[in-house]
Design a protein around this motif. Structure first.
Motif, PDB file in Angstrom:
ATOM      1  N   CYS A  14       0.837  -1.206   0.000  1.00  0.00           N
ATOM      2  CA  CYS A  14       0.000   0.000   0.000  1.00  0.00           C
ATOM      3  C   CYS A  14       0.868   1.251   0.000  1.00  0.00           C
ATOM      4  CB  CYS A  14      -0.914   0.009   1.217  1.00  0.00           C
ATOM      5  SG  CYS A  14      -1.856  -1.509   1.421  1.00  0.00           S
ATOM      6  N   SER A  15       2.003   1.147   0.734  1.00  0.00           N
ATOM      7  CA  SER A  15       2.845   2.328   0.895  1.00  0.00           C
ATOM      8  C   SER A  15       3.538   2.722  -0.408  1.00  0.00           C
ATOM      9  CB  SER A  15       3.877   2.085   1.999  1.00  0.00           C
ATOM     10  OG  SER A  15       4.611   0.919   1.691  1.00  0.00           O
ATOM     11  N   SER A  16       3.495   1.859  -1.435  1.00  0.00           N
ATOM     12  CA  SER A  16       4.092   2.238  -2.715  1.00  0.00           C
ATOM     13  C   SER A  16       3.452   3.528  -3.233  1.00  0.00           C
ATOM     14  CB  SER A  16       3.889   1.142  -3.767  1.00  0.00           C
ATOM     15  OG  SER A  16       4.192  -0.103  -3.257  1.00  0.00           O
ATOM     16  N   CYS A  17       2.136   3.663  -3.030  1.00  0.00           N
ATOM     17  CA  CYS A  17       1.449   4.871  -3.495  1.00  0.00           C
ATOM     18  C   CYS A  17       0.993   5.771  -2.338  1.00  0.00           C
ATOM     19  CB  CYS A  17       0.232   4.498  -4.333  1.00  0.00           C
ATOM     20  SG  CYS A  17       0.643   3.534  -5.793  1.00  0.00           S
ATOM     21  N   HIS A  18       0.600   5.118  -1.231  1.00  0.00           N
ATOM     22  CA  HIS A  18       0.033   5.900  -0.127  1.00  0.00           C
ATOM     23  C   HIS A  18       1.100   6.220   0.927  1.00  0.00           C
ATOM     24  CE1 HIS A  18      -4.095   5.300  -1.597  1.00  0.00           C
ATOM     25  NE2 HIS A  18      -3.731   4.069  -1.870  1.00  0.00           N
ATOM     26  N   GLY A  19       2.342   6.428   0.472  1.00  0.00           N
ATOM     27  CA  GLY A  19       3.443   6.680   1.403  1.00  0.00           C
ATOM     28  C   GLY A  19       3.435   8.099   1.916  1.00  0.00           C
ATOM     29  N   ALA A  20       4.606   8.595   2.182  1.00  0.00           N
ATOM     30  CA  ALA A  20       4.727   9.872   2.876  1.00  0.00           C
ATOM     31  C   ALA A  20       4.104  11.026   2.097  1.00  0.00           C
ATOM     32  CB  ALA A  20       6.191  10.156   3.162  1.00  0.00           C
ATOM     33  N   SER A  21       4.173  10.971   0.751  1.00  0.00           N
ATOM     34  CA  SER A  21       3.681  12.136   0.014  1.00  0.00           C
ATOM     35  C   SER A  21       2.552  11.822  -0.951  1.00  0.00           C
ATOM     36  CB  SER A  21       4.853  12.767  -0.750  1.00  0.00           C
ATOM     37  OG  SER A  21       5.475  11.782  -1.536  1.00  0.00           O
ATOM     38  N   GLY A  22       2.214  10.551  -1.125  1.00  0.00           N
ATOM     39  CA  GLY A  22       1.161  10.225  -2.071  1.00  0.00           C
ATOM     40  C   GLY A  22       1.685  10.232  -3.498  1.00  0.00           C
ATOM     41  N   VAL A  23       0.858   9.773  -4.442  1.00  0.00           N
ATOM     42  CA  VAL A  23       1.287   9.691  -5.832  1.00  0.00           C
ATOM     43  C   VAL A  23       0.159  10.184  -6.723  1.00  0.00           C
ATOM     44  CG1 VAL A  23       1.756   8.072  -7.722  1.00  0.00           C
ATOM     45  CG2 VAL A  23       2.951   7.812  -5.551  1.00  0.00           C
ATOM     46  N   GLN A  24       0.497  11.014  -7.693  1.00  0.00           N
ATOM     47  CA  GLN A  24      -0.487  11.469  -8.680  1.00  0.00           C
ATOM     48  C   GLN A  24      -0.538  10.452  -9.823  1.00  0.00           C
ATOM     49  OE1 GLN A  24      -2.342  14.488  -8.615  1.00  0.00           O
ATOM     50  NE2 GLN A  24      -3.428  13.528 -10.323  1.00  0.00           N
ATOM     51  N   VAL A  25      -1.699   9.884 -10.069  1.00  0.00           N
ATOM     52  CA  VAL A  25      -1.856   8.961 -11.200  1.00  0.00           C
ATOM     53  C   VAL A  25      -2.605   9.720 -12.283  1.00  0.00           C
ATOM     54  CG1 VAL A  25      -2.701   6.715 -11.962  1.00  0.00           C
ATOM     55  CG2 VAL A  25      -1.957   7.034  -9.595  1.00  0.00           C
ATOM     56  N   GLU A  26      -1.906   9.988 -13.374  1.00  0.00           N
ATOM     57  CA  GLU A  26      -2.441  10.863 -14.404  1.00  0.00           C
ATOM     58  C   GLU A  26      -3.769  10.345 -14.940  1.00  0.00           C
ATOM     59  OE1 GLU A  26      -0.508  13.006 -18.234  1.00  0.00           O
ATOM     60  OE2 GLU A  26       0.885  12.078 -16.784  1.00  0.00           O
ATOM     61  N   GLY A  27      -4.724  11.210 -15.066  1.00  0.00           N
ATOM     62  CA  GLY A  27      -6.011  10.835 -15.627  1.00  0.00           C
ATOM     63  C   GLY A  27      -6.920  10.125 -14.649  1.00  0.00           C
TER      64      GLY A  27
END
Lengths: 182, 782
Positions: A61-74
Motif C-alpha cells: 500500500c505504501s508504494s502509493c500511499h506513502g509519505a507524500s502520495g502519488v499522482q496517477v495521471e487521468g
C-alpha cells in the motif's frame, strides 16, 4: 527516482481504477457524484475506515500511499496515510486490518443501517481572523498534512500555511457540543 | 428552542458549507436527513466490542435511538483507540433487514413459522421442559449457550439448570474452542485462565505464536506486538504454523510444521533445554512438581470411531514424576527425531530452544485454536506451559504462557461462571461436594440440590440429541448447525419428538431446525458484562432499545424459570436485575483468588483485571508484588494448586499422531478457521455490507504446486471431499493464506458452504474439544 513511476504501470493502474469505479462501488454517473457523496460511499459512516476503492495491485500500500502520495495521471491522486504511529499501537503497519477491498457489489442481506454522515459545516471561528476549530474527530487522523496539504487536499480545506507544522497549536479539535457552564 | 438547538441553528447559518457546489447541495440534503449532525451531537457510551476475545473498548455513538457510529475507545487499556475492520463496522451488525422481531413457532405441518406472543412462547417452553423433565428426568433436557453469553445470561442459565432443574446438561460452544486451554490451566495450576495480561506484549522480547494467525484473529493485539517491534527493534516474532498467513508476513522466524506434530516440536525444545542445562533449577525446586498421565494411544483413542463415536468418556489419571523422569522421557525427542516427525529443520528447533532458554530475554507464548482444537490439545497446552515453568519464565512482565480466546466472554461467562456440564463458578466443579455446597448456600438451596454427575460435553450432548436421549434443548447466542464438526450427524427429521428452542438475532441454519424461535436483544440493546482474555471484566449499559419485541437472553430464561415455579431463583425486579444478580454471583468469587470487581467499579472503569481485592486489580497472577494473595516477598506462588502443595505441575506428554492423516485415497490435509472480516459463523458480520463485500463466500486455499498438478487456477470451482462429505468451492492459490504442498484450508463462516460437513468429530482426550484443524481430504476440479 521515487517519483518516476513507470508509465506502463501507471496506465495499468488507471485502467484498474476505472474498471473498479465502474463496478458499482460508487453509484451514479461521475458527473452526478459530489466529492462528499463519493467519500460517503466509501464509508459505512463518518469515522469508519474507508474501503479500498480500487482493485488489489499486488503492491505494498505504501508504494502509493506513502509519505507524500502519488499522482496517477487521468485518474487521481493516491493520498498519503493520515495515520501517525500512535503511542503503543502500530496502527499503520497492517493496512488491511481496517481497510478492505470490495470483491463484490452484492449484499448478503439488505441493511437498514444509517450511519453518521460527514458534517459538512465549516469549523467554527471566533472571528474571521481567528483560526477555525477542527470540526472532525482526530484519532488516527493525526497527520493533518495528508488531507490538508498537497495535491490530495481539496481546495476548500487546503491549508494556506503548511510550513507551520504544529497545527494543533492554533486549531483545536471539538470534543463536545456543550458550552462551559460553571 | 433550547440552547442546544439554538446553537445548532446558529451553526448552520454561520457554517455555509465550505465545499464545492455539489457538496453544498449534499450538505443541505444531509442537514435535512440528519439535522446537520456532527460527532459531538451524538450520545457516546462505552462498551466492549461484540466479537472476539480481545475485548477492545469502543465508544458507541447513538442518535435518535439508533447506533450511528462507533470509535475506538482511546481510554481503553486494551486497544487504546484502535479497532479492526469488524469493530469499526459494529453498528451495521444490528440493522440487517432480517432481524428477528417476534417469537415464532413452527407450523403444525412442519413447514415455516408463525408469529406467536411472548406469553405463548414462554408458556410453551416452560410446559415442554417441565413435561420432559417429569417423564424422562433431568438428563433429557439441555441448554446450550456460548462464549457470547453475557455474564447475566450465563449465570441465569447455570442457576436455572443446576439449581432449578437439577440438571448438569448445560454446555457452551466454548467447549469447541477454549476447553483445552481450561484443562491445560486446571491440570497445571488447579485454576483456570492466564497469569499474564496484555502488557506482556510491550514487556516481552520474543513472541512465539503457536498455530495462531494473530494478524487476522486478534488483530489489535498483533498491532501491539508490531508496535513493540517498531519501538524495540531487537524483539522478534516467531510464527509456528501449518500455513503461511498475514501473520507470517511479519515474522522474524517462520516455522512451518506438519499438522499435529507440535507436540513433538515442544518436546524437542524441552529436550534441548533439559539436556543443555538450561532449566532454571532454583525456580523448579521451589515452584514445580512433575506429573504424568495415561499415555497409551490405544487406551485413549480419539472419540471419533467405533464405540467412542457415540460416547467419549476417557478420563486421565495422574501419577508422580520427576525431573529425572522427564530427562529420560525426553530422550525420545532429540533434535534429529523431532525434526523427522515435525518437518522442522533442526536449526529452527535449536533456535527456539535458544530463545526459550535465554534468561535475559522476555518470552511470551501465544496460542489459540491451533493448539486448542487438537486431539491432544490439553497436552499441547501443558507442553507450552512446561517450557515456561522449566525456564522460570512465568508470572513476570514479558514472560508468560498466554492463551488467547476467540469469543468476547468465553472467559468471563463460560470459564468463570462455569456454564459447562462439569463446572461451577470460580473454578468449582460439580464432582466436589465442597464446591456444590458453597454454591447451594449462596443460592439459598438445600444441600444436595446440584447433581454430582457431570452432564454431556458438547459433542456428546448433540450425539445424545441425535440418539433421542435429549428431548428438549434450548440454544442461545450460537449457531451449532454451522459450527459443530461432522455436521451431518446432527440433522433433524420431521416428527422426531424433540423440542428445540433457539434464541438469536437473525435467522441461521440453527433457527431453521428450531420448533420455537425467540428474538434476542443484541450487544448494546441490553445491559451486559463480558470477560476478556486477560481477565478483564467489562460492563456496559443499555444504549438503545432492541427492535420489535426482542428481549435479552437472561430475561428469557428468568421468565421461563418463573413459569416453572422457580421464581425464587431470581428474586429481583425484571427491569433491574443486573446489578443484584452480578453481586450475588460475585459472592462466589470473593476470597477464591478469582475475586471480581464490584458492579459499581465496573460501571466506572474500562474494566478491571481479577483478582480485584480492595478495589485494586491484578496484572500478574501468582506474582509477588502484584497478586494480593501471594504472601512471599518475591518470586511466584501458585497458591491455587492445593493438590500440588501450592506448586505448579510440569506434565510429561508424548507425541501422538492426529486422528486422521492423509492417505492414498484422501491425500490432502484439510484445516479450517476464520478470516479477518468475518466473525465465527458469520451470522452478524455477513450482514455488514463492507465485510460481506470484502469476503462474500468461503473458498479453498490450494498450494500452487498442487494447483499446477491438478490444473486448478484461482477462481475455479473445485470439489473438496472427505469421508464425511463433499463441498464445492472456488479455489484460491496464493491468496492471503498460502498452504504448504498437500494441504487445504477453508474458512467456516459461510452457511451456504458448510465446511463442517467435512470435518471430523475427533476430540481432545481430556477437554473433549473437537479437532477442526486436521482431517484427510481430496480435491479435484468440479
Amino acid at each position: 527516482m521515487r517519483r518516476s513511476v513507470n508509465r506502463a504501470l501507471l496506465a495499468a493502474l488507471a485502467a484498474a481504477l476505472e474498471a473498479c469505479s465502474g463496478g458499482g462501488a460508487e453509484e451514479g454517473p461521475p458527473a452526478a457524484r459530489s466529492p462528499a457523496t463519493v467519500r460517503a460511499a466509501r464509508r459505512a459512516f463518518d469515522g469508519a475506515p474507508p474501503v479500498i476503492p480500487h482493485a488489489p495491485f499486488g503492491m505494498a500500500c505504501s508504494s502509493c500511499h506513502g509519505a507524500s502520495g502519488v499522482q496517477v495521471e487521468g485518474v487521481g491522486y493516491a493520498p498519503p496515510s493520515p495515520h501517525e504511529a500512535t503511542a503503543g499501537l502500530g496502527a499503520s503497519a497492517r493496512c488491511l486490518q481496517c481497510h478492505v477491498f470490495r470483491e463484490t457489489a452484492a449484499v448478503f442481506v439488505a441493511s437498514a443501517f444509517e450511519g453518521l454522515r460527514q458534517d459538512l459545516r465549516r469549523g467554527r471561528r471566533l472571528n474571521p481572523l481567528a483560526p477555525p476549530v477542527i470540526p472532525h474527530q482526530t484519532l488516527l487522523r493525526e497527520n493533518c498534512a495528508a488531507c490538508h496539504t498537497g495535491p490530495a487536499a481539496r481546495e476548500e480545506i487546503r491549508c494556506t500555511h503548511p510550513e507551520r507544522v504544529r497545527c494543533t497549536q492554533c486549531h483545536v479539535a471539538v470534543q463536545a457540543s456543550e458550552e462551559f457552564l460553571r | 428552542m433550547n440552547r442546544r438547538t439554538f446553537l445548532r441553528a446558529a451553526g448552520a447559518l454561520a457554517g455555509i458549507a465550505a465545499f464545492s457546489c455539489e457538496d453544498r447541495r449534499e450538505a443541505r440534503r444531509i442537514e435535512g436527513a440528519l439535522g446537520g449532525l456532527s460527532h459531538v451531537d451524538l450520545k457516546w457510551g462505552k462498551a466492549p466490542c461484540r466479537y472476539c476475545g480481545t475485548g477492545c473498548g469502543v465508544e458507541v455513538g447513538v442518535h435518535g435511538g439508533k447506533v450511528v457510529a462507533v470509535r475506538g475507545d482511546a481510554a481503553s487499556p486494551v486497544n487504546r483507540g484502535l479497532l479492526c475492520v469488524k469493530g469499526y463496522h459494529l453498528p451495521a451488525m444490528l440493522y440487517g433487514k432480517d432481524r428477528l422481531l417476534h417469537p415464532m413457532r413452527r407450523n403444525p405441518d412442519g413447514k415455516g413459522f408463525a408469529r406467536i406472543s411472548w406469553d405463548e412462547a414462554l408458556d410453551l417452553i416452560a410446559a415442554r421442559f417441565g413435561e420432559t423433565l417429569k417423564a424422562h428426568g433431568p438428563e433429557a433436557v439441555a441448554i446450550y449457550g456460548s462464549g457470547q453469553w453475557t455474564v447475566f445470561d450465563g449465570y441465569a442459565a447455570l442457576k436455572w439448570f443446576k439449581g432449578g432443574l437439577r440438571s448438569n446438561q448445560i454446555e457452551a460452544n466454548a467447549r469447541l474452542c477454549m476447553a483445552s486451554a481450561v484443562m491445560g490451566f486446571m491440570t497445571q495450576f488447579q485454576s483456570d485462565e492466564p497469569m499474564g495480561c496484555y502488557e506482556d506484549l510491550e514487556a516481552g522480547d520474543d513472541f512465539v505464536l503457536w498455530g495462531n494467525n494473530m494478524a487476522e484473529m486478534h488483530p489489535v493485539l498483533f498491532s501491539r506486538i508490531l508496535e513493540r517491534k517498531r519501538t524495540s527493534p531487537g524483539s522478534r516474532i516467531v510464527d509456528i504454523a501449518t500455513r503461511h498467513t498475514p501473520t507470517s508476513d511479519h515474522a522474524d522466524l517462520y516455522v512451518e510444521i506438519r499438522p499435529g506434530t507440535d507436540l513433538a516440536l515442544a518436546n524437542g525444545i524441552l529436550h534441548l533445554l533439559v539436556s543443555e542445562g538450561r532449566v532454571d533449577e532454583g525456580f523448579v525446586k521451589e515452584n514445580v512438581v512433575f506429573r504424568r498421565g495415561i499415555e497409551d494411544l490405544e487406551r485413549i483413542g480419539y472419540g471419533a470411531a467405533g464405540a467412542q463415536a457415540e460416547r467419549y468418556a476417557f478420563q486421565d489419571a495422574a501419577r508422580d514424576s520427576s525431573l529425572d523422569d522427564l530427562k529420560a522421557f525426553l530422550a525420545d525427542y532429540a533434535p534429529a527425531r523431532a525434526s523427522a516427525i515435525t518437518g522442522v529443520p533442526e536449526a529452527q528447533i535449536r533456535a527456539l530452544a535458544d530463545l526459550y532458554g535465554d534468561p535475559k530475554r522476555g518470552t511470551v507464548s501465544l496460542w489459540c485454536m491451533g493448539v486448542n482444537q487438537h486431539v491432544r490439545g490439553t497436552w499441547m497446552n501443558n507442553l507450552i506451559t512446561d517450557l515456561h515453568l522449566l525456564t522460570g519464565k512465568i508470572s513476570r512482565p514479558g514472560n508468560n504462557p498466554f492463551s488467547l480466546t476467540g469469543q468476547p466472554s468465553a472467559c468471563g461467562t463460560v470459564r468463570e461462571v462455569g456454564t459447562l456440564a462439569n463446572r461451577l463458578p470460580a473454578d468449582g466443579v460439580v464432582t466436589s461436594k465442597e464446591h456444590r455446597s458453597k454454591v447451594e448456600a449462596v443460592w439459598g438451596l438445600p444441600e444436595g440440590t446440584i447433581p454430582e454427575k457431570p452432564g454431556h460435553h458438547t459433542v456428546d450432548m448433540f450425539r445424545a440429541l441425535a440418539r433421542g436421549e435429549i428431548r428438549a434443548m434450548w440454544i442461545q447466542v450460537t449457531n451449532p448447525m454451522v459450527s459443530l464438526p461432522n455436521l451431518s450427524r446432527f440433522e433433524r427429521k420431521p416428527g422426531d419428538g424433540r423440542f428445540i428452542v433457539v434464541s438469536d438475532i437473525y435467522p441461521t441454519p440453527t433457527t431453521d431446525i428450531a420448533d420455537v424461535i425467540l428474538p434476542s436483544a443484541a450487544w448494546v440493546e441490553r445491559e451486559g458484562v463480558f470477560g476478556n482474555t486477560e481477565r478483564r471484566t467489562q460492563q456496559w449499559d443499555k444504549l438503545v432499545e432492541p427492535p420489535g419485541e426482542a428481549r435479552e437472553d437472561a430475561l428469557q430464561i428468568i421468565q421461563v424459570a418463573k413459569r416453572m415455579g422457580l421464581g425464587h431463583l431470581f428474586p429481583w425486579p425484571e427491569d433491574a436485575f443486573h446489578e443484584p444478580l452480578f453481586e450475588e454471583y460475585r459472592k462466589l468469587t470473593l476470597g477464591t483468588g478469582k475475586d471480581l470487581a464490584s458492579y459499581e467499579d465496573l460501571r466506572r472503569t474500562r474494566g478491571m483485571l481479577w483478582p480485584v481485592v480492595d478495589g485494586k486489580e491484578t496484572r500478574y497472577r501468582y506474582a509477588a508484588g502484584h497478586d494480593p494473595y501471594v504472601k512471599k516477598p518475591k518470586g511466584v506462588h501458585f497458591y491455587k494448586a492445593k493438590g500440588y502443595g501450592e506448586k505448579a505441575a510440569v506434565w510429561l506428554r508424548p507425541y501422538h499422531p492426529p486422528a486422521e492423516s492423509p492417505d492414498a485415497e484422501y491425500p490432502f490435509w484439510l484445516s479450517t478457521g476464520r478470516v479477518l472480516e468475518h466473525w465465527h459463523t458469520g451470522s452478524m458480520t455477513r450482514r455488514v455490507k463492507e465485510l460481506h463485500q470484502a469476503v462474500p463466500a468461503a473458498y479453498v486455499e490450494v498450494n500452487r504446486a498442487d494447483a499446477l498438478e491438478l490444473g486448478i487456477r484461482t477462481g475455479d470451482l473445485v470439489r473438496v471431499e472427505t469421508r464425511r462429505g463433499s463441498l464445492e468451492l472456488r479455489a484460491q492459490v496464493d491468496g492471503r493464506g498460502k498452504t504448504p504442498k498437500g494441504s487445504l484450508f477453508v474458512a467456516f463462516f459461510d452457511e451456504k458452504r458448510l465446511v463442517n460437513r467435512l470435518t471430523l468429530d475427533a476430540m481432545d482426550s481430556i477437554s473433549k474439544e473437537p479437532d477442526y484443524k486436521k482431517c484427510a481430504a481430496r480435491v479435484r476440479k468440479a
